[in-house]
Scaffold this motif. Structure first.
Motif, PDB file in Angstrom:
ATOM      1  N   SER A 211      50.465  36.311  31.496  1.00 45.90           N
ATOM      2  CA  SER A 211      49.689  35.943  30.315  1.00 45.90           C
ATOM      3  C   SER A 211      48.708  37.052  29.954  1.00 45.90           C
ATOM      4  CB  SER A 211      48.918  34.647  30.587  1.00 45.90           C
ATOM      5  OG  SER A 211      47.854  34.475  29.680  1.00 45.90           O
ATOM      6  N   LEU A 212      48.728  37.465  28.688  1.00 47.37           N
ATOM      7  CA  LEU A 212      47.783  38.492  28.243  1.00 47.37           C
ATOM      8  C   LEU A 212      46.351  37.991  28.367  1.00 47.37           C
ATOM      9  CD1 LEU A 212      47.277  41.273  26.994  1.00 47.37           C
ATOM     10  CD2 LEU A 212      47.545  40.223  24.722  1.00 47.37           C
ATOM     11  N   ASP A 213      46.113  36.734  28.065  1.00 47.57           N
ATOM     12  CA  ASP A 213      44.760  36.177  28.176  1.00 47.57           C
ATOM     13  C   ASP A 213      44.275  36.196  29.623  1.00 47.57           C
ATOM     14  OD1 ASP A 213      44.363  35.656  25.473  1.00 47.57           O
ATOM     15  OD2 ASP A 213      45.317  33.688  25.589  1.00 47.57           O
ATOM     16  N   TYR A 214      45.169  35.954  30.562  1.00 53.42           N
ATOM     17  CA  TYR A 214      44.825  35.996  31.985  1.00 53.42           C
ATOM     18  C   TYR A 214      44.445  37.413  32.388  1.00 53.42           C
ATOM     19  CZ  TYR A 214      45.550  35.417  37.067  1.00 53.42           C
ATOM     20  OH  TYR A 214      45.397  35.382  38.440  1.00 53.42           O
ATOM     21  N   ALA A 215      45.151  38.406  31.854  1.00 53.20           N
ATOM     22  CA  ALA A 215      44.854  39.805  32.173  1.00 53.20           C
ATOM     23  C   ALA A 215      43.569  40.269  31.515  1.00 53.20           C
ATOM     24  CB  ALA A 215      46.011  40.691  31.741  1.00 53.20           C
ATOM     25  N   LEU A 216      43.239  39.707  30.346  1.00 50.95           N
ATOM     26  CA  LEU A 216      42.092  40.172  29.555  1.00 50.95           C
ATOM     27  C   LEU A 216      40.795  39.393  29.799  1.00 50.95           C
ATOM     28  CD1 LEU A 216      43.738  40.761  26.047  1.00 50.95           C
ATOM     29  CD2 LEU A 216      43.061  42.497  27.712  1.00 50.95           C
ATOM     30  N   PHE A 217      40.798  38.442  30.738  1.00 46.03           N
ATOM     31  CA  PHE A 217      39.618  37.599  30.982  1.00 46.03           C
ATOM     32  C   PHE A 217      39.375  36.610  29.844  1.00 46.03           C
ATOM     33  CE2 PHE A 217      38.549  41.295  33.581  1.00 46.03           C
ATOM     34  CZ  PHE A 217      37.947  40.761  34.704  1.00 46.03           C
ATOM     35  N   ASN A 218      40.327  36.429  28.942  1.00 47.17           N
ATOM     36  CA  ASN A 218      40.167  35.430  27.897  1.00 47.17           C
ATOM     37  C   ASN A 218      40.326  34.041  28.485  1.00 47.17           C
ATOM     38  OD1 ASN A 218      39.631  37.050  25.658  1.00 47.17           O
ATOM     39  ND2 ASN A 218      41.797  37.329  25.167  1.00 47.17           N
ATOM     40  N   LYS A 219      39.956  33.028  27.709  1.00 46.71           N
ATOM     41  CA  LYS A 219      40.115  31.653  28.159  1.00 46.71           C
ATOM     42  C   LYS A 219      41.598  31.358  28.339  1.00 46.71           C
ATOM     43  CE  LYS A 219      38.720  26.910  27.110  1.00 46.71           C
ATOM     44  NZ  LYS A 219      38.024  26.019  26.144  1.00 46.71           N
ATOM     45  N   ASN A 220      41.950  30.811  29.502  1.00 45.19           N
ATOM     46  CA  ASN A 220      43.343  30.500  29.805  1.00 45.19           C
ATOM     47  C   ASN A 220      43.386  29.516  30.970  1.00 45.19           C
ATOM     48  OD1 ASN A 220      44.275  32.148  32.513  1.00 45.19           O
ATOM     49  ND2 ASN A 220      42.594  33.195  31.445  1.00 45.19           N
ATOM     50  N   PRO A 221      44.536  28.857  31.191  1.00 43.00           N
ATOM     51  CA  PRO A 221      44.608  27.877  32.287  1.00 43.00           C
ATOM     52  C   PRO A 221      44.445  28.508  33.661  1.00 43.00           C
ATOM     53  CG  PRO A 221      46.426  27.599  30.737  1.00 43.00           C
ATOM     54  CD  PRO A 221      45.765  28.895  30.392  1.00 43.00           C
ATOM     55  N   GLY A 222      44.769  29.801  33.772  1.00 42.56           N
ATOM     56  CA  GLY A 222      44.649  30.476  35.054  1.00 42.56           C
ATOM     57  C   GLY A 222      45.740  30.054  36.026  1.00 42.56           C
ATOM     58  N   MET A 223      45.507  30.330  37.310  1.00 45.72           N
ATOM     59  CA  MET A 223      46.464  29.950  38.348  1.00 45.72           C
ATOM     60  C   MET A 223      45.716  29.456  39.576  1.00 45.72           C
ATOM     61  SD  MET A 223      46.247  32.361  41.024  1.00 45.72           S
ATOM     62  CE  MET A 223      47.851  32.358  41.766  1.00 45.72           C
ATOM     63  N   VAL A 224      46.358  28.588  40.300  1.00 47.23           N
ATOM     64  CA  VAL A 224      45.792  28.072  41.547  1.00 47.23           C
ATOM     65  C   VAL A 224      46.618  28.611  42.706  1.00 47.23           C
ATOM     66  CG1 VAL A 224      45.318  26.014  42.928  1.00 47.23           C
ATOM     67  CG2 VAL A 224      44.905  25.985  40.449  1.00 47.23           C
ATOM     68  N   ASP A 225      45.949  29.244  43.652  1.00 48.13           N
ATOM     69  CA  ASP A 225      46.641  29.726  44.843  1.00 48.13           C
ATOM     70  C   ASP A 225      47.170  28.505  45.596  1.00 48.13           C
ATOM     71  OD1 ASP A 225      47.055  30.566  47.647  1.00 48.13           O
ATOM     72  OD2 ASP A 225      46.212  32.483  46.970  1.00 48.13           O
ATOM     73  N   PRO A 226      48.473  28.435  45.804  1.00 46.07           N
ATOM     74  CA  PRO A 226      49.039  27.223  46.412  1.00 46.07           C
ATOM     75  C   PRO A 226      48.595  26.979  47.848  1.00 46.07           C
ATOM     76  CG  PRO A 226      50.703  28.952  46.262  1.00 46.07           C
ATOM     77  CD  PRO A 226      49.512  29.433  45.487  1.00 46.07           C
ATOM     78  N   TYR A 227      48.110  27.998  48.514  1.00 42.88           N
ATOM     79  CA  TYR A 227      47.711  27.856  49.922  1.00 42.88           C
ATOM     80  C   TYR A 227      46.228  27.587  50.091  1.00 42.88           C
ATOM     81  CZ  TYR A 227      52.347  29.880  50.373  1.00 42.88           C
ATOM     82  OH  TYR A 227      53.689  30.117  50.249  1.00 42.88           O
TER      83      TYR A 227
END
Length: 392
Positions: A211-227
């Motif tokens: 996701s470009l927003d994830y790379a750019l620090f824009n608002k986005n859902p992000g990701m959760v580390d599964p561990y």
């Protein structure tokens, strides 16, 4: 005339905003034939309220010019010098020549021994790295400077075999032996692990997956580390934490990680997806906002992350793709490559240029600060009057 970013910094520096960002620095590269002289660069850094910079050599002109300034400086032992300074006597000679004459007038706080040695095309350099680091530190100890100057080496993120998810972070097997020796040095001296981390590269290589927003620090859902179940809303912090986990896998979980380089190019070749002025402005603006909060990563939320932006200027003589010459916040003539201002303040009606003078004198600086203060008071008055009207 004054650019909105400079105006913002002058208006609010006394109120703990720009001046309070102790974890922000900038890389001052000099691979160009049209760059301003060091005294003008110092004027620019001072105007922008930046107090940390990194250079890629020990340029005597820069070290002399930055004396008695507020700039904390990281200097570099060039890659080709590693076979020389691994000898303790040569290292002592190097420190005696390149560091001691300028310290403490010039606030040298770090020595980068090489740059991205673990992933350099010349694999022979890797064998010289730790001996060179140990010898440079030993020379500092001998001269009584080790309490003031840290020694480390900046690393490319490519030193990781795995970086996703962050908790799976691990170093490449072929460098693990030397890496363990390096981490032992950092642990014993309290020095940081420096990483050159560029979410741009990951996005460019996989624009359909990242996701470009994830790379750019824009608002986005992000990701959760599964561990770990830690939530990441931007790629840079995930990359940093991957390094922390990689170090932990080798038994060194307590070393601080600092970002020695990060940035986004404002121009690129046709195959360099995402290298645009708009993305560069958004990435650096959002990163600066994060730095104003002095925040840490999800894994280390209470340890503020120190970051050095890359770079101060576009450098026209850098080899490689077009992007390599277009990471600068500024053009060599002092105009901004793009607006990385942090406020919604508009410039006054008399301001028609996006440039910042690099020829300010003390008198001129005082005048600018006075004008800026008046302007800020004017904005405050307008806001106050508007508020009063709403009350009625």
């Amino acid at each position: 005339m004054i650019h909105v970013f400079l105006l913002f910094s002058l208006c609010f520096s006394d109120y703990g905003l720009i001046q309070g960002v102790t974890s922000l620095g900038i890389n001052y590269g000099q691979v160009g034939n049209n760059l301003p002289p060091p005294d003008k660069v110092l004027d620019l850094l001072t105007a922008l309220k930046l107090s940390k910079a990194r250079i890629y050599d020990t340029n005597p002109q820069v070290l002399t010019t930055f004396a008695n300034s507020n700039i904390e400086l990281i200097v570099t032992v060039e890659n080709q010098m590693l076979p020389v300074v691994m000898d303790p006597q040569q290292a002592l000679q190097w420190v005696s020549t390149h560091i001691k004459p300028y310290f403490p007038a010039t606030k040298i706080t770090g020595i980068a021994v090489g740059n991205e040695i673990f992933t350099d095309d010349d694999t022979s350099l890797l064998g010289y790295l730790v001996p060179a680091i140990v010898s440079i530190h030993g020379a500092l100890v001998q001269l009584g400077l080790d309490k003031y100057i840290q020694v480390s080496t900046p690393n490319s993120l490519a030193v990781l075999e795995v970086s996703y998810p962050p908790s799976a972070g691990s170093f490449k097997g072929e460098v693990s032996g030397v890496m363990s020796q390096f981490l032992q040095f950092l642990s014993s001296t309290g020095s940081p692990f420096w990483i050159n981390a560029y979410p741009y590269f990951a996005y460019k290589d996989s624009p359909n997956k990242i996701s470009l927003d994830y790379a750019l620090f824009n608002k986005n859902p992000g990701m959760v580390d599964p561990y770990t179940k830690l939530h990441y809303d931007n790629m840079l912090y995930a990359q940093v934490d991957a390094v922390v986990y990689a170090m932990s896998r080798l038994g060194y979980g307590g070393i601080e990680v600092r970002v020695s380089e990060t940035g986004w190019p404002s121009k690129g070749d046709s195959n360099e997806v995402g290298a645009t002025v708009q993305n560069a402005a958004v990435y650096n603006r959002n990163l600066l906002r994060r730095q104003m909060s002095n925040e840490g990563t999800p894994l280390r939320p209470n340890m503020r992350l120190e970051v050095y932006l890359f770079a101060l200027f576009n450098e026209d003589m850098k080899p490689g793709p077009t992007s390599e010459r277009n990471y600068g916040l500024f053009q060599p003539d002092g105009t901004m490559a793009y607006n990385v201002g942090l406020s919604a303040l508009a410039t006054s009606s008399s301001t028609s240029s996006a440039s910042i003078s690099l020829t300010s004198s003390a008198t001129k600086a005082s005048k600018v600060e006075y004008q800026s203060l008046v302007y800020c008071m004017f904005l405050y008055l307008l806001t106050f009057l508007g508020f009063m009207r709403r009350q009625h």
